[in-house]
Design an enzyme around this catalytic site. Structure first.
Site, mmCIF file in Angstrom:
data_model
loop_
_atom_site.group_PDB
_atom_site.id
_atom_site.type_symbol
_atom_site.label_atom_id
_atom_site.label_comp_id
_atom_site.label_asym_id
_atom_site.label_seq_id
_atom_site.Cartn_x
_atom_site.Cartn_y
_atom_site.Cartn_z
ATOM 1 N N SER A 119 0.834 -1.203 0.000
ATOM 2 C CA SER A 119 0.000 0.000 0.000
ATOM 3 C C SER A 119 0.872 1.258 0.000
ATOM 4 O O SER A 119 1.614 1.490 -0.944
ATOM 5 C CB SER A 119 -0.948 -0.046 1.205
ATOM 6 O OG SER A 119 -1.926 0.950 1.106
ATOM 7 N N ASP A 156 -6.290 -3.948 -1.866
ATOM 8 C CA ASP A 156 -5.091 -3.564 -1.122
ATOM 9 C C ASP A 156 -4.306 -4.788 -0.663
ATOM 10 O O ASP A 156 -4.868 -5.754 -0.145
ATOM 11 C CB ASP A 156 -5.504 -2.725 0.095
ATOM 12 C CG ASP A 156 -4.345 -1.988 0.709
ATOM 13 O OD1 ASP A 156 -3.434 -2.645 1.242
ATOM 14 O OD2 ASP A 156 -4.340 -0.743 0.658
#
EC number: 3.1.1.4
Length: 807
Positions: free
Chosen positions: A520, A653
């Protein structure tokens, strides 16, 4: 009561209307057969009404001699004679040139103007009356440039202020009005037009070349200055289109400085778009650039986006950051710092912004300056350090708080030998345990440690005690791995840790590590390292990015994030365009159940020798190869946090499966090396010797009262179930994405078993910070806690840097 009050006011107004002696009334001349004619001028007659004992002024209608308009009815003969003389002098050009005048409402307006403005010429009156036919009368034409009135203004001035473009055309074309005549204040028709509300008037004036366009008034302001001061953005646009000059100096500088002084963003943007050099112009009084005049973050950001020099100095040597600190403008300070302002710049008398901040009782500003690199031990021209400035503050609470703030990052107090400070004081201070240069056992940080003698001496704050000057051998025999956790905007914590490592080693992060893994926000930083972006630059980028990306409510629009990634990494850049160091980003393939971890690489993936995790009895699209994978898409896929952003295609994610990517990165490196050996390239394999794992800050642990979810039997149990479900859901998410705890323990144990040096750096934060936090003060405080953590763990940093620099 309010109703009766309004009724009384209405009745009073009506009574005044009918009792007004100057109320215009249509009359018949037969009503005045018995009256005596006192005077007669043209169509005007002054009559004495014997029965009423009044003097009436009657305008006989040129179209019907038997009818007319009574202009006033006065009881005083003297007043009647004065007003009759005034009316007989001013009215003829109007009733001779236009029949529109011969109406009660028009005559009422005209006679009121004559009485209220006795110094006006007939042309001034005609402008306010607004009847175009009147401007063809010879007498009105003859007074077109007259300034004989209390303001010294011409009829053209009045037309511009009124915003009447039709009357303006009549004055210019038929009356030949001059546009450069000034009034008593030195203002031309252009100044008046700016103060009006009709840009078309200004546009009409600008069609003809005139010195009035750039004329300065008695205050030194051109029409462009005045428009900027008043925030008339459209007026500024028209003036610039009429070739108004931007380089005329006013009392406060050029028009751009005026726009900045009054925070008129639109006006400033107009000027810069017309003349880009204005962004670097200096005012005459202070020698300051427009950035020095910025009073809020929006104005400063606008200038910096257009290329303004963030460290430009004024005549006194101060930068815009000095000025923002002196004015206690924290929002401006943050914008300047995030655009790369030098936090340690020396200004007037050698003062840095930190010297100035110490007297402002603004802890956030002091923290921000130190976090962005301000040195707390820099003396000014008088030998004063920022801590000494803090010790002189009259408020005891503020003084103690500031000095304690400095001590948390290693501030030591002692007297340097400088002019004006006695050596006796210096030696006495040097013997105090707080002033000792021995940092092996720093005193506990508490307000109780700050005695009176601690507040007086010149202080010297921390130096990075672990800075090493040696450079690493380019031909390392072992590999180094850097792992970066996910955490949204808290990636700033990782940046601050990397800045400390770079500062201590004197080597860029890219040259310290052979492998970089990120999830991320950590993935974005991994790509930034790959593309040689400095961490100081990325710190500013993150502060700027949050305001662009986190707008509105969750889930946020993906567009701003994607534009940011394209801007930073390029729209067409591929993962394999830069090959060193090797980089891997985690992503979650969500087009299957169970979901799978995917690594975005800048190298070819190792060939799998193990059986697939699941039977591939469904037709799934294979992932894009590294050579074809766009960098910005990889970053977007790794950072597609659920509920924050929509998925990027089939990717969610990477934090869902590997928020701390350490073990996954080590597994990848092992598989890569095994693949190299199988391919007969074992000589290229290097053993992993150092693993550095950086977190985004640990949230404080808090008690949870209930996670019980059950079938409720009454309203009270229903409330408990709802609350328990909420807490349970939060706990499940936290457990899935927890980068600390057992994930760190397992990584450390694995490294210890195979003889790898493992470093986990993750500061404890004082509060829980959301992934989409936008408050500058909150984020600065998190970075401050990171700085405190760096100081408290300086020995660990020193050991890490020594190992990283060793061959």
């Amino acid at each position: 009561m309010q109703f009766f009050g309004r009724l009384v006011n209405t009745l009073s107004s009506v009574t005044n209307l009918f009792s007004n002696p100057f109320r215009v009334k249509e009359v018949s001349l037969t009503d005045y057969v018995s009256s005596e004619r006192v005077r007669e001028e043209g169509q005007l007659i002054l009559l004495q009404n014997v029965s009423n004992r009044t003097w009436d002024c009657v305008l006989v209608s040129p179209r019907n001699p038997q009818s007319g308009f009574r202009l006033f009815q006065l009881e005083s003969e003297a007043d009647a004679l004065v007003n009759f003389q005034q009316f007989s002098s001013q009215l003829p050009p109007f009733y001779e040139s236009s029949v529109q005048v011969l109406h009660v409402e028009v005559l009422q307006h005209l006679t009121d103007l004559i009485r209220n403005h006795p110094s006006w010429t007939v042309t001034h009156l005609a402008v306010e009356l607004g009847i175009r036919e009147c401007f063809h009368h010879s007498r009105i034409i003859s007074c077109a440039n007259s300034t004989e009135n209390e303001e010294g203004c011409t009829p053209l001035h009045l037309a511009c202020r009124k915003g009447d473009s039709e009357i303006l055309v009549e004055l210019v074309q038929y009356c030949h009005a001059q546009m450069d005549v000034t009034d008593n204040k030195g203002e031309t028709a252009f100044h008046y037009a700016v103060q009006g509300d009709n840009p078309q008037v200004l546009q009409l004036l600008g069609k003809n070349a005139s010195a009035g366009l750039n004329q300065v008034n008695n205050q030194g302001l051109t029409p462009l200055h005045l428009a900027c001061k008043m925030g008339k953005q459209e007026m500024v646009r028209v003036l610039l289109l009429c070739n108004a000059r931007c380089n005329i100096m006013g009392p406060g500088g050029f028009p751009i400085h005026t726009a900045m002084k009054f925070s008129q963003k639109g006006c400033a943007e107009m000027i810069i778009s017309m003349d880009s050099n204005q962004i670097h112009s200096k005012d005459p009084r202070y020698g300051a650039s427009p950035l020095h005049w910025a009073k809020n973050a929006e104005m400063a950001r606008m200038l910096l986006k257009r290329g303004c020099d963030v460290d430009s100095t004024s005549s006194s040597g101060n930068t815009a950051l000095h000025v923002a600190v002196m004015r206690n403008r924290f929002d401006c300070v943050m914008v300047l710092l995030t655009y790369g302002a030098n936090a340690g710049a020396r200004g007037e008398h050698g003062n840095t912004p930190l010297h100035l901040a110490m007297s402002k009782d603004n802890m956030e500003m002091v923290k921000a300056l130190i976090v962005f690199g301000a040195e707390v031990d820099t003396p000014n021209d008088f030998g004063e350090t920022p801590a000494l400035i803090a010790s002189k503050i009259s408020k005891l609470i503020t003084r103690k708080a500031l000095l304690t703030l400095l001590k948390t990052v290693g501030a030591d107090h002692h007297f340097p030998i400088i002019q004006g400070v006695s050596t006796e004081q210096g030696s006495a201070a040097a013997t105090h345990p707080l002033f000792s240069l021995d940092r092996t056992q720093p005193p506990a940080i508490s307000l109780n440690n700050l005695e009176l003698q601690d507040l007086m001496p010149i202080s010297r704050a921390r130096k990075p005690a672990f800075i090493l000057s040696s450079m690493r051998d380019e031909k390392r025999s072992h590999d180094h791995l850097l792992c970066l956790d996910g955490g949204g905007v808290k990636g700033l914590v990782i940046i601050q840790l990397l800045i400390a490592i770079e500062k201590a080693s004197g080597v860029a992060t890219k040259d310290l590590f052979d492998w970089v893994a990120g999830t991320s926000t950590g993935g974005i930083l991994a790509l930034a390292i790959l593309h040689s972006k400095s961490m100081a630059y990325m710190r500013g980028v993150y502060f700027r990015m949050k305001d662009e990306v986190f707008r509105g409510s969750r889930p946020y629009e993906s567009g701003p994030l994607e534009e940011f990634l394209k801007r930073e990494f390029g729209e067409h850049t591929k993962m394999t365009d830069v090959k060193k160091p090797k980089v891997m980003l985690t992503g979650t393939l969500s087009d299957r159940q169970p979901a799978e971890l995917h690594l975005f690489r800048n190298y070819d993936a190792p060939e799998a020798v193990r059986e697939p995790r699941c039977n591939q009895n469904i037709n799934l699209k294979p992932p894009t190869q590294p050579a074809d994978q766009l960098v910005w898409r990889a970053a977007r896929s790794s950072g597609a946090a659920p509920t924050y952003f929509r998925p990027n295609g089939r990717f969610l994610d990477g934090g869902l499966l590997a928020n701390n990517p350490t073990l996954d990165a080590m597994t990848e490196i092992h598989e890569y090396n095994q693949d190299m050996i199988r391919k007969g390239q074992g000589n290229k394999v290097k053993k992993l010797s150092i693993v550095v794992s950086l977190g985004t800050g640990k949230s404080p642990q808090v008690p949870v009262t209930c996670v019980d979810v059950f079938r409720p039997s009454n309203p009270w149990e229903l409330a408990k179930t709802v609350f328990g479900a909420k807490e349970l859901g939060k706990m499940v998410v936290d457990c899935c994405t927890d980068p600390d705890g057992r994930a760190v323990d397992r990584a450390r144990a694995w490294c210890e078993m195979v003889g790898i040096q493992y470093f986990r750096l993750n500061p404890q934060l004082g509060s829980d910070i959301m992934l989409d936090e936008v408050s500058d003060a909150v984020l600065v405080n998190a970075l401050w806690e990171t700085e405190v953590y760096i100081y408290e763990h300086r020995e660990e940093f020193q050991k890490l840097v020594q190992l990283l620099l060793s061959p």
